[in-house]
Motif scaffolding. Structure first.
Motif, PDB file in Angstrom:
ATOM      1  N   ARG A  63       0.865  -1.187   0.000  1.00 35.11           N
ATOM      2  CA  ARG A  63       0.000   0.000   0.000  1.00 35.11           C
ATOM      3  C   ARG A  63       0.892   1.223   0.000  1.00 35.11           C
ATOM      4  O   ARG A  63       1.666   1.420   0.944  1.00 35.11           O
ATOM      5  N   ALA A 116      -3.425  11.455   4.793  1.00 36.54           N
ATOM      6  CA  ALA A 116      -3.192  11.951   6.156  1.00 36.54           C
ATOM      7  C   ALA A 116      -3.753  10.946   7.163  1.00 36.54           C
ATOM      8  O   ALA A 116      -4.703  10.223   6.852  1.00 36.54           O
ATOM      9  N   LYS A 156     -16.760  -4.120  14.667  1.00 34.80           N
ATOM     10  CA  LYS A 156     -16.125  -4.691  15.868  1.00 34.80           C
ATOM     11  C   LYS A 156     -17.196  -4.926  16.936  1.00 34.80           C
ATOM     12  O   LYS A 156     -17.222  -4.261  17.965  1.00 34.80           O
ATOM     13  N   ILE A 198      -6.074  10.146   9.637  1.00 37.02           N
ATOM     14  CA  ILE A 198      -7.337  10.808  10.009  1.00 37.02           C
ATOM     15  C   ILE A 198      -7.500  10.868  11.531  1.00 37.02           C
ATOM     16  O   ILE A 198      -8.145  11.775  12.047  1.00 37.02           O
ATOM     17  N   ARG A 224     -16.189   1.549  10.660  1.00 36.62           N
ATOM     18  CA  ARG A 224     -15.220   0.511  11.030  1.00 36.62           C
ATOM     19  C   ARG A 224     -15.467  -0.003  12.452  1.00 36.62           C
ATOM     20  O   ARG A 224     -15.294  -1.178  12.736  1.00 36.62           O
ATOM     21  N   GLY A 267      -2.276   5.810   2.398  1.00 36.26           N
ATOM     22  CA  GLY A 267      -3.716   6.090   2.571  1.00 36.26           C
ATOM     23  C   GLY A 267      -4.003   7.547   2.912  1.00 36.26           C
ATOM     24  O   GLY A 267      -5.103   7.862   3.345  1.00 36.26           O
ATOM     25  N   GLY A 319      -3.447  13.049   0.853  1.00 37.25           N
ATOM     26  CA  GLY A 319      -2.056  13.504   0.940  1.00 37.25           C
ATOM     27  C   GLY A 319      -1.106  12.513   0.271  1.00 37.25           C
ATOM     28  O   GLY A 319      -0.044  12.897  -0.236  1.00 37.25           O
TER      29      GLY A 319
HETATM   30  C1  LIG Z   1      -2.307  17.303   5.023  1.00 37.76           C
HETATM   31  C2  LIG Z   1      -2.696  17.428   3.597  1.00 37.76           C
HETATM   32  C3  LIG Z   1      -4.118  17.072   3.334  1.00 37.76           C
HETATM   33  C4  LIG Z   1      -4.305  15.664   3.285  1.00 37.76           C
HETATM   34  C5  LIG Z   1      -5.520  15.158   3.571  1.00 37.76           C
HETATM   35  C6  LIG Z   1      -5.758  13.722   3.510  1.00 37.76           C
HETATM   36  O1  LIG Z   1      -4.946  12.943   3.095  1.00 37.76           O
HETATM   37  S1  LIG Z   1      -7.265  13.233   4.133  1.00 37.76           S
HETATM   38  C7  LIG Z   1      -7.164  11.449   4.156  1.00 37.76           C
HETATM   39  C8  LIG Z   1      -7.391  10.921   2.806  1.00 37.76           C
HETATM   40  N1  LIG Z   1      -7.447   9.481   2.869  1.00 37.76           N
HETATM   41  C9  LIG Z   1      -8.599   8.820   2.940  1.00 37.76           C
HETATM   42  O2  LIG Z   1      -9.659   9.391   3.004  1.00 37.76           O
HETATM   43  C10 LIG Z   1      -8.471   7.319   2.932  1.00 37.76           C
HETATM   44  C11 LIG Z   1      -9.408   6.696   3.918  1.00 37.76           C
HETATM   45  N2  LIG Z   1      -9.226   5.251   3.914  1.00 37.76           N
HETATM   46  C12 LIG Z   1      -9.808   4.428   3.022  1.00 37.76           C
HETATM   47  O3  LIG Z   1     -10.480   4.847   2.092  1.00 37.76           O
HETATM   48  C13 LIG Z   1      -9.636   2.948   3.199  1.00 37.76           C
HETATM   49  O4  LIG Z   1      -9.351   2.719   4.563  1.00 37.76           O
HETATM   50  C14 LIG Z   1      -8.515   2.310   2.338  1.00 37.76           C
HETATM   51  C15 LIG Z   1      -8.982   2.314   0.873  1.00 37.76           C
HETATM   52  C16 LIG Z   1      -7.227   3.055   2.486  1.00 37.76           C
HETATM   53  C17 LIG Z   1      -8.316   0.847   2.793  1.00 37.76           C
HETATM   54  O5  LIG Z   1      -9.530   0.154   2.778  1.00 37.76           O
HETATM   55  P1  LIG Z   1      -9.633  -1.312   3.379  1.00 37.76           P
HETATM   56  O6  LIG Z   1     -11.061  -1.749   3.176  1.00 37.76           O
HETATM   57  O7  LIG Z   1      -8.569  -2.155   2.825  1.00 37.76           O
HETATM   58  O8  LIG Z   1      -9.340  -1.188   4.932  1.00 37.76           O
HETATM   59  P2  LIG Z   1     -10.161  -0.360   6.034  1.00 37.76           P
HETATM   60  O9  LIG Z   1     -10.928   0.766   5.434  1.00 37.76           O
HETATM   61  O10 LIG Z   1     -10.907  -1.326   6.903  1.00 37.76           O
HETATM   62  O11 LIG Z   1      -8.975   0.300   6.862  1.00 37.76           O
HETATM   63  C18 LIG Z   1      -8.066  -0.508   7.575  1.00 37.76           C
HETATM   64  C19 LIG Z   1      -7.625   0.212   8.812  1.00 37.76           C
HETATM   65  O12 LIG Z   1      -6.896   1.386   8.430  1.00 37.76           O
HETATM   66  C20 LIG Z   1      -7.420   2.526   9.070  1.00 37.76           C
HETATM   67  N3  LIG Z   1      -7.248   3.667   8.161  1.00 37.76           N
HETATM   68  C21 LIG Z   1      -7.472   3.677   6.829  1.00 37.76           C
HETATM   69  N4  LIG Z   1      -7.156   4.878   6.314  1.00 37.76           N
HETATM   70  C22 LIG Z   1      -6.700   5.623   7.339  1.00 37.76           C
HETATM   71  C23 LIG Z   1      -6.207   6.943   7.435  1.00 37.76           C
HETATM   72  N5  LIG Z   1      -6.087   7.744   6.361  1.00 37.76           N
HETATM   73  N6  LIG Z   1      -5.830   7.385   8.632  1.00 37.76           N
HETATM   74  C24 LIG Z   1      -5.919   6.606   9.715  1.00 37.76           C
HETATM   75  N7  LIG Z   1      -6.389   5.333   9.686  1.00 37.76           N
HETATM   76  C25 LIG Z   1      -6.764   4.857   8.512  1.00 37.76           C
HETATM   77  C26 LIG Z   1      -8.881   2.184   9.305  1.00 37.76           C
HETATM   78  O13 LIG Z   1      -9.419   2.964  10.342  1.00 37.76           O
HETATM   79  C27 LIG Z   1      -8.767   0.715   9.676  1.00 37.76           C
HETATM   80  O14 LIG Z   1      -8.338   0.655  11.016  1.00 37.76           O
HETATM   81  P3  LIG Z   1      -8.847  -0.496  11.987  1.00 37.76           P
HETATM   82  O15 LIG Z   1     -10.354  -0.422  11.978  1.00 37.76           O
HETATM   83  O16 LIG Z   1      -8.348  -1.769  11.377  1.00 37.76           O
HETATM   84  O17 LIG Z   1      -8.241  -0.160  13.304  1.00 37.76           O
END
Ligand SMILES: CCC/C=C/C(=O)SCCNC(=O)CCNC(=O)[C@H](O)C(C)(C)COP(=O)([O-])OP(=O)([O-])OC[C@H]1O[C@@H](n2cnc3c(N)ncnc32)[C@H](O)[C@@H]1OP(=O)([O-])[O-]
Length: 664
Positions: free
Chosen positions: A56, A61, A224, A63, A220, A59, A100
């Motif tokens: 990977r 920032a 659980k 969050i 998410r 993903g 990001g």
């Molecule tokens: C600063 C500049 C501006 C930038 C802004 C941004 O980047 S805004 C951000 C833009 N990014 C997004 O919006 C991406 C948001 N994420 C997604 O769309 C999806 O999680 C995925 C496609 C990355 C993976 O899907 P998948 O079905 O394979 O897996 P899953 O969804 O079940 O997740 C697995 C575990 O990872 C955790 N986790 C995931 N992402 C983040 C994160 N960013 N952070 C923290 N944690 C995160 C999730 O909580 C879970 O934890 P748990 O419950 O196991 O403890």
């Protein structure tokens, strides 16, 4: 957080190492900044490769850090340093590059999207070699690229804006994206980036961002599940399901067959009559073929078997009963299944509100009985309420939850009570809407207020779509309307509380919603979807009010929203008190995925917390005083308790709920 290695003595390989998705946490940003500095300052390094661990890339920032103040180095200066650096930087992208993470990829001078990891180093070296031999880096810097600007940009963005406003009513982010595109097309890079940062800051500080972040984690959290017995998602093993049977090929049954077959589960579909079986079969085949065509795969028709005989179910792993919503009929089916199916077969019921434990009680295996409440159309709607009876075993619940996930559903474990979570909460919400009709509002006014709030459909348009006869039949069966009503009952009271007979009067005229071309609205034809206000409904309301000497009054949108949504959340508090839902997140997920609650509002419980629990309490007290015969408006003890505790954040409400009442 970021690993630094020198490959082939000249390539710096920086690997993001922040499982599970290599999010750009403050520690990762810090390590990245240090690694980049090292690479740019090391004369041996001629090129840099950035990748992510475990398939990977990144993903985005982290969050989780959005809840607090920014810590660690900001991302933008790091991105600027990469982009402006004198050494070629390659993004080796695998899996996701989001937010990001996508920006990080964009500022790199080269991107490789690759699938086979074994080719990884080779590809990078090749790419780096290419970059060194090729043009100077200036042509690879994103800030130096000119953005093509179509001559009719304004008109184009105008059209897109109108469409976005229609589709994502009241949502700020898509509109800000359009403004960012305009900035990119019309401004020099540095000004465009500044404009984008301003837009981002506005969004970031909005309640909508908080709501959307909450929704992400709530979804998410819902997976659980946990029971008072200590059984939970990570200590209960689901069974593997290879074959299933569906009983009943009505709308729900057909959708469930499609949901199972398209994830590779063999399905035996049962109907009671040949004609119904044939109709159901043709419809299922058609649905699967259309679905497969859309996804570019072949339809899994070989997994299907259609039969009139329950005897064919003796070897299946799991049965989902989806017959008519009639307790006596369902009991007969479950008794029959007990005799026919092998002792280990799980027996599930797709009921929208009947007592799952009463069904378990007529079987020889109550521990293997669980509710699986799908939402119509079942092959489209994402929500699945997994209804845990008091005797359902943890393995049974784990299996239903895991099967839901496999079918691509958002599964939420809920307790067993009439209507479970979703439909139990719907009643006070719909009651308020009909009381408001009595008092002077119109269906279109109420729907507009709810749609302006963000619902895809207001309550009356939604009811027309679902069919008004279903609720009417349930009200007749429970003696609220029809010939069984005690004549001593005043027309607008039942069981000592306020009752609105207008929905019954609408049904008595044969107006069952879209399917009959008439309901709360009128439609061009039966099955039509274009809702128009109907003067006959207006007449009916006027006659009704004059019959009961109700003086209609002007009702504000604020009152509509408060009475409908605070009554909804109030029932949610009671559901938490009763232990029917384990957490407010579960309730919100149910409303987001099953009832069209606007995601940018976070769900009814999060919305209540954003309004302020004190305010919700005060308004409920106000409305209950005005309508003392509506118990749903009386603030729940949990709401009062939370206010007395200083209105803690929604994520900590659970600590204030006594678990001893839990029905989960
Ligand atoms: C600063 C500049 C501006 C930038 C802004 C941004 O980047 S805004 C951000 C833009 N990014 C997004 O919006 C991406 C948001 N994420 C997604 O769309 C999806 O999680 C995925 C496609 C990355 C993976 O899907 P998948 O079905 O394979 O897996 P899953 O969804 O079940 O997740 C697995 C575990 O990872 C955790 N986790 C995931 N992402 C983040 C994160 N960013 N952070 C923290 N944690 C995160 C999730 O909580 C879970 O934890 P748990 O419950 O196991 O403890």
């Amino acid at each position: 957080m970021a690993r630094y290695e020198l490959v082939k003595r000249s390539v710096a390989l920086i690997t993001l190492t922040n499982p599970p998705v290599n999010a750009l946490s403050s520690a990762v940003r810090h390590a990245m900044a240090k690694s980049m500095e090292q690479a740019l300052n090391d004369p041996k390094v001629t090129a840099v490769v950035i990748c992510g661990e475990n398939g990977r890339f990144c993903g985005g920032a982290d969050i989780r850090e959005f809840a607090g103040p920014l810590r660690g180095p900001p991302l933008v200066p790091l991105l600027d340093a990469i982009e402006a650096g004198e050494k070629p930087v390659v993004a080796a992208i695998e899996g996701v590059a989001l937010g990001g993470g996508f920006e990080l990829a964009l500022v790199c001078h080269y991107c490789i999207a690759h699938f086979k990891v074994n080719h990884f180093v080779l590809k990078i070296i090749k790419a780096v070699g290419m970059s060194r031999a090729a043009k100077p880096l200036s042509s690879r810097r994103v800030s130096m690229l000119t953005t093509p600007c179509p001559p009719d940009l304004d008109a184009l963005l105008e059209v897109v804006t109108m469409e976005v406003k229609k589709k994502a009513r009241g949502v700020m982010a898509p509109l800000a994206c359009i403004q960012a595109v305009r900035a990119a097309a019309t401004m020099p890079y540095s000004k465009g980036i500044k404009r984008e940062s301003e837009l981002m800051a506005t969004l970031f500080n909005s309640g909508q961002a908080r709501a959307l972040q909450y929704c992400f984690f709530a979804q998410r959290t819902a997976g659980k599940w946990t029971l008072p017995s200590g059984a939970q998602w990570n200590n209960s093993k689901p069974r593997e399901i290879r074959s299933a049977a569906i009983i009943g090929l009505g709308t729900m049954g057909r959708g469930i067959v499609v949901s199972l077959a398209r994830v590779g589960i063999s399905v035996i579909a049962v109907e009671s009559e040949k004609k119904l079986l044939e109709t159901g079969k043709q419809m299922v085949i058609g649905m699967l073929e259309r679905d497969a065509k859309r996804r570019g795969v072949s339809a899994s028709l070989n997994l299907l078997k259609f039969t009139l005989s329950l005897q064919d179910l003796k070897d299946v792993d799991l049965v989902i009963e989806a017959v008519f919503e009639d307790m006596a009929l369902k009991k007969r089916v479950f008794q029959e299944l007990s005799k026919v199916c092998r002792p280990a077969t799980l027996l599930c019921t797709n009921t929208s509100g009947l007592d799952v434990d009463a069904l378990a009680g007529v079987t020889d295996r109550p521990h293997l009985v669980v509710g699986m409440h799908f939402f119509s159309p079942a092959h489209v709607m994402k929500l699945l309420e997994v209804v845990c009876g008091p005797r359902s075993s943890s393995e049974t619940i784990a299996t239903a939850m895991s099967l839901g996930k496999r079918m691509g559903k958002v599964s939420v474990a809920v307790g067993n009570c009439p209507g479970f979570v979703g439909n139990r909460m719907l009643k006070p919400y719909m009651d308020q809407a009909t009381f408001l009709l009595e008092e002077g509002a119109t269906p279109e006014q109420i729907d507009k207020a709810l749609e302006d709030f963000g619902f895809a459909m207001g309550v009356f348009r939604m009811s027309d779509l679902a069919g008004l006869d279903v609720g009417w039949r349930i009200r007749k069966e429970s003696g609220l309307t029809g010939p069984d009503v005690d004549p001593k009952n005043p027309p607008r009271r039942r069981h000592g509380r306020r009752y609105c007979p207008i929905p019954d009067m609408v049904c008595e005229q044969g107006r069952f919603g879209q399917k009959t071309g008439r309901g709360w609205y009128m439609y061009d034809k039966p099955g039509g979807t274009n809702a128009k206000p109907d003067p006959l409904i207006q007449n009916l309301l006027e006659m009704y009010r004059s019959r009961y000497a109700i003086q209609p009054r002007n009702i504000s949108d604020q009152e509509i929203i408060e009475r409908c949504l605070f009554a909804l959340a109030n029932e949610g508090f009671r559901i938490l008190e009763d232990g029917i839902a384990a957490r407010p997140e579960d309730i919100d997920v149910i409303y987001l995925f099953g009832y069209g609650f606007p995601r940018h509002r976070g769900g009814p419980m999060f919305y209540a917390s954003m309004v302020g629990l004190e305010r919700v309490l005060e308004r409920l007290e106000h409305y209950h005083q005005a309508h003392p015969d509506v118990p749903h408006l009386e603030p729940s003890p949990l709401l009062k308790k939370l206010v007395a505790c200083g209105s803690p954040s929604v994520q900590t409400w659970r600590e204030h709920i006594k678990t001893m009442h839990s029905h989960l």
